[in-house]
Scaffold this motif. Structure first.
Motif, PDB file in Angstrom:
ATOM      1  N   GLU A   1       0.828  -1.191   0.000  1.00 18.74           N
ATOM      2  CA  GLU A   1       0.000   0.000   0.000  1.00 18.74           C
ATOM      3  C   GLU A   1       0.872   1.255   0.000  1.00 18.74           C
ATOM      4  N   SER A   2       0.405   2.277  -0.695  1.00 16.17           N
ATOM      5  CA  SER A   2       1.105   3.556  -0.709  1.00 16.17           C
ATOM      6  C   SER A   2       0.063   4.674  -0.681  1.00 16.17           C
TER       7      SER A   2
ATOM      8  N   ILE B   1       0.786  22.898  -9.877  1.00  8.90           N
ATOM      9  CA  ILE B   1       0.879  21.522  -9.374  1.00  8.90           C
ATOM     10  C   ILE B   1       1.545  20.695 -10.456  1.00  8.90           C
ATOM     11  N   THR B   2       2.627  20.082 -10.122  1.00  9.47           N
ATOM     12  CA  THR B   2       3.260  19.119 -11.026  1.00  9.47           C
ATOM     13  C   THR B   2       3.801  17.999 -10.153  1.00  9.47           C
ATOM     14  N   ASP B   3       2.920  17.224  -9.592  1.00  9.54           N
ATOM     15  CA  ASP B   3       3.311  16.129  -8.706  1.00  9.54           C
ATOM     16  C   ASP B   3       3.294  14.813  -9.448  1.00  9.54           C
ATOM     17  N   THR B   4       4.274  13.989  -9.144  1.00 12.85           N
ATOM     18  CA  THR B   4       4.366  12.653  -9.724  1.00 12.85           C
ATOM     19  C   THR B   4       4.489  11.656  -8.588  1.00 12.85           C
ATOM     20  N   TYR B   5       3.707  10.586  -8.661  1.00  7.88           N
ATOM     21  CA  TYR B   5       3.728   9.517  -7.673  1.00  7.88           C
ATOM     22  C   TYR B   5       4.038   8.205  -8.385  1.00  7.88           C
ATOM     23  N   TYR B   6       4.753   7.333  -7.693  1.00  8.97           N
ATOM     24  CA  TYR B   6       5.146   6.047  -8.278  1.00  8.97           C
ATOM     25  C   TYR B   6       4.661   4.904  -7.396  1.00  8.97           C
ATOM     26  N   TYR B   7       4.358   3.785  -8.043  1.00 10.56           N
ATOM     27  CA  TYR B   7       3.977   2.571  -7.319  1.00 10.56           C
ATOM     28  C   TYR B   7       4.591   1.380  -8.049  1.00 10.56           C
ATOM     29  N   GLU B   8       5.362   0.608  -7.327  1.00 12.74           N
ATOM     30  CA  GLU B   8       6.060  -0.540  -7.904  1.00 12.74           C
ATOM     31  C   GLU B   8       5.176  -1.782  -7.812  1.00 12.74           C
ATOM     32  N   VAL B   9       4.836  -2.345  -8.963  1.00 13.74           N
ATOM     33  CA  VAL B   9       4.040  -3.575  -9.017  1.00 13.74           C
ATOM     34  C   VAL B   9       4.998  -4.753  -9.126  1.00 13.74           C
ATOM     35  N   LYS B  10       4.867  -5.672  -8.185  1.00 12.97           N
ATOM     36  CA  LYS B  10       5.746  -6.848  -8.105  1.00 12.97           C
ATOM     37  C   LYS B  10       5.123  -8.031  -8.840  1.00 12.97           C
ATOM     38  N   GLU B  11       5.930  -9.024  -9.072  1.00 14.07           N
ATOM     39  CA  GLU B  11       5.508 -10.233  -9.783  1.00 14.07           C
ATOM     40  C   GLU B  11       4.379 -10.963  -9.048  1.00 14.07           C
ATOM     41  N   ASN B  12       4.385 -10.911  -7.712  1.00 11.47           N
ATOM     42  CA  ASN B  12       3.381 -11.651  -6.933  1.00 11.47           C
ATOM     43  C   ASN B  12       2.037 -10.930  -6.822  1.00 11.47           C
TER      44      ASN B  12
ATOM     45  N   LEU C   1      -6.317   1.804  -7.409  1.00  9.09           N
ATOM     46  CA  LEU C   1      -5.940   3.183  -7.140  1.00  9.09           C
ATOM     47  C   LEU C   1      -7.182   3.974  -6.781  1.00  9.09           C
ATOM     48  N   ASN C   2      -7.130   4.654  -5.633  1.00 18.21           N
ATOM     49  CA  ASN C   2      -8.196   5.552  -5.213  1.00 18.21           C
ATOM     50  C   ASN C   2      -7.669   6.972  -5.281  1.00 18.21           C
ATOM     51  N   ILE C   3      -8.416   7.840  -5.968  1.00 13.90           N
ATOM     52  CA  ILE C   3      -8.071   9.255  -6.065  1.00 13.90           C
ATOM     53  C   ILE C   3      -9.215  10.063  -5.468  1.00 13.90           C
ATOM     54  N   GLN C   4      -8.877  10.911  -4.497  1.00 10.67           N
ATOM     55  CA  GLN C   4      -9.841  11.838  -3.907  1.00 10.67           C
ATOM     56  C   GLN C   4      -9.336  13.253  -4.160  1.00 10.67           C
TER      57      GLN C   4
ATOM     58  N   LYS D   1      -5.829  13.328  -2.234  1.00  2.00           N
ATOM     59  CA  LYS D   1      -5.400  12.129  -1.515  1.00  2.00           C
ATOM     60  C   LYS D   1      -5.377  10.983  -2.518  1.00  2.00           C
ATOM     61  N   ILE D   2      -4.304  10.207  -2.499  1.00  3.48           N
ATOM     62  CA  ILE D   2      -4.232   9.031  -3.350  1.00  3.48           C
ATOM     63  C   ILE D   2      -3.854   7.822  -2.512  1.00  3.48           C
ATOM     64  N   LYS D   3      -4.296   6.657  -2.979  1.00  4.43           N
ATOM     65  CA  LYS D   3      -3.973   5.427  -2.275  1.00  4.43           C
ATOM     66  C   LYS D   3      -3.865   4.296  -3.292  1.00  4.43           C
ATOM     67  N   PHE D   4      -2.666   3.732  -3.418  1.00  5.83           N
ATOM     68  CA  PHE D   4      -2.429   2.550  -4.228  1.00  5.83           C
ATOM     69  C   PHE D   4      -2.503   1.318  -3.333  1.00  5.83           C
ATOM     70  N   ASN D   5      -3.095   0.253  -3.830  1.00  3.04           N
ATOM     71  CA  ASN D   5      -3.129  -1.046  -3.146  1.00  3.04           C
ATOM     72  C   ASN D   5      -2.869  -2.146  -4.148  1.00  3.04           C
ATOM     73  N   LYS D   6      -2.277  -3.224  -3.685  1.00  3.78           N
ATOM     74  CA  LYS D   6      -2.167  -4.382  -4.561  1.00  3.78           C
ATOM     75  C   LYS D   6      -3.488  -5.148  -4.534  1.00  3.78           C
ATOM     76  N   LYS D   7      -3.788  -5.827  -5.632  1.00  6.07           N
ATOM     77  CA  LYS D   7      -4.991  -6.663  -5.731  1.00  6.07           C
ATOM     78  C   LYS D   7      -4.621  -8.075  -5.377  1.00  6.07           C
TER      79      LYS D   7
END
Length: 123
Positions: free
Chosen positions: A24-25, A37-48, A54-57, A117-123
């Motif tokens: 989670e991030s 505003i020039t924001d960049t966010y990253y999320y690393e998706v793993k093999e597993n 992604l939730n964006i508020q 507000k942003i929130k990344f989660n793995k599925k």
């Protein structure tokens, strides 16, 4: 014996918290009128992972904000322009593409005011 038990418990708690952080991030950002505003966010998706969510508020009092989510291949998976007085809250799920996903936010005319507000989660 108690000392060994305590060490094992601490090790398990540390290991569990590290796993949770990988899955989670979250980020928050205050959008101020007159500032670009020039924001960049990253999320690393793993093999597993099976995929990601992604939730964006965006709670916008005024102005326009655009965002764009790209998978590691550079393909746009989700984009939108949010404008006016709005409480935008949306969650989308995406198929697994291993690697670094990129989420960019930009103000269109620097008149946006509100928060993000942003929130990344793995599925």
């Amino acid at each position: 014996m108690k000392k060994i038990f305590m060490i094992v418990c601490i090790f398990i708690l540390t290991l569990t918290s590290c796993i949770y952080v990988e899955d989670e991030s979250k980020s928050k950002y205050d959008i101020q009128k007159g500032k670009k505003i020039t924001d960049t966010y990253y999320y690393e998706v793993k093999e597993n992972f099976e995929g990601i969510k992604l939730n964006i508020q965006l709670d916008i009092e005024e102005g326009k904000v655009e965002f764009e989510l790209k998978n590691p291949n550079g393909d746009i998976e989700w984009s939108n322009v949010v404008e006016g007085e709005i409480n935008y809250n949306e969650t989308k799920e995406f198929e697994k593409v291993v690697g670094k996903w990129t989420l960019n936010f930009n103000s269109i005319d620097n008149s946006a005011q509100g928060n993000l507000k942003i929130k990344f989660n793995k599925k």
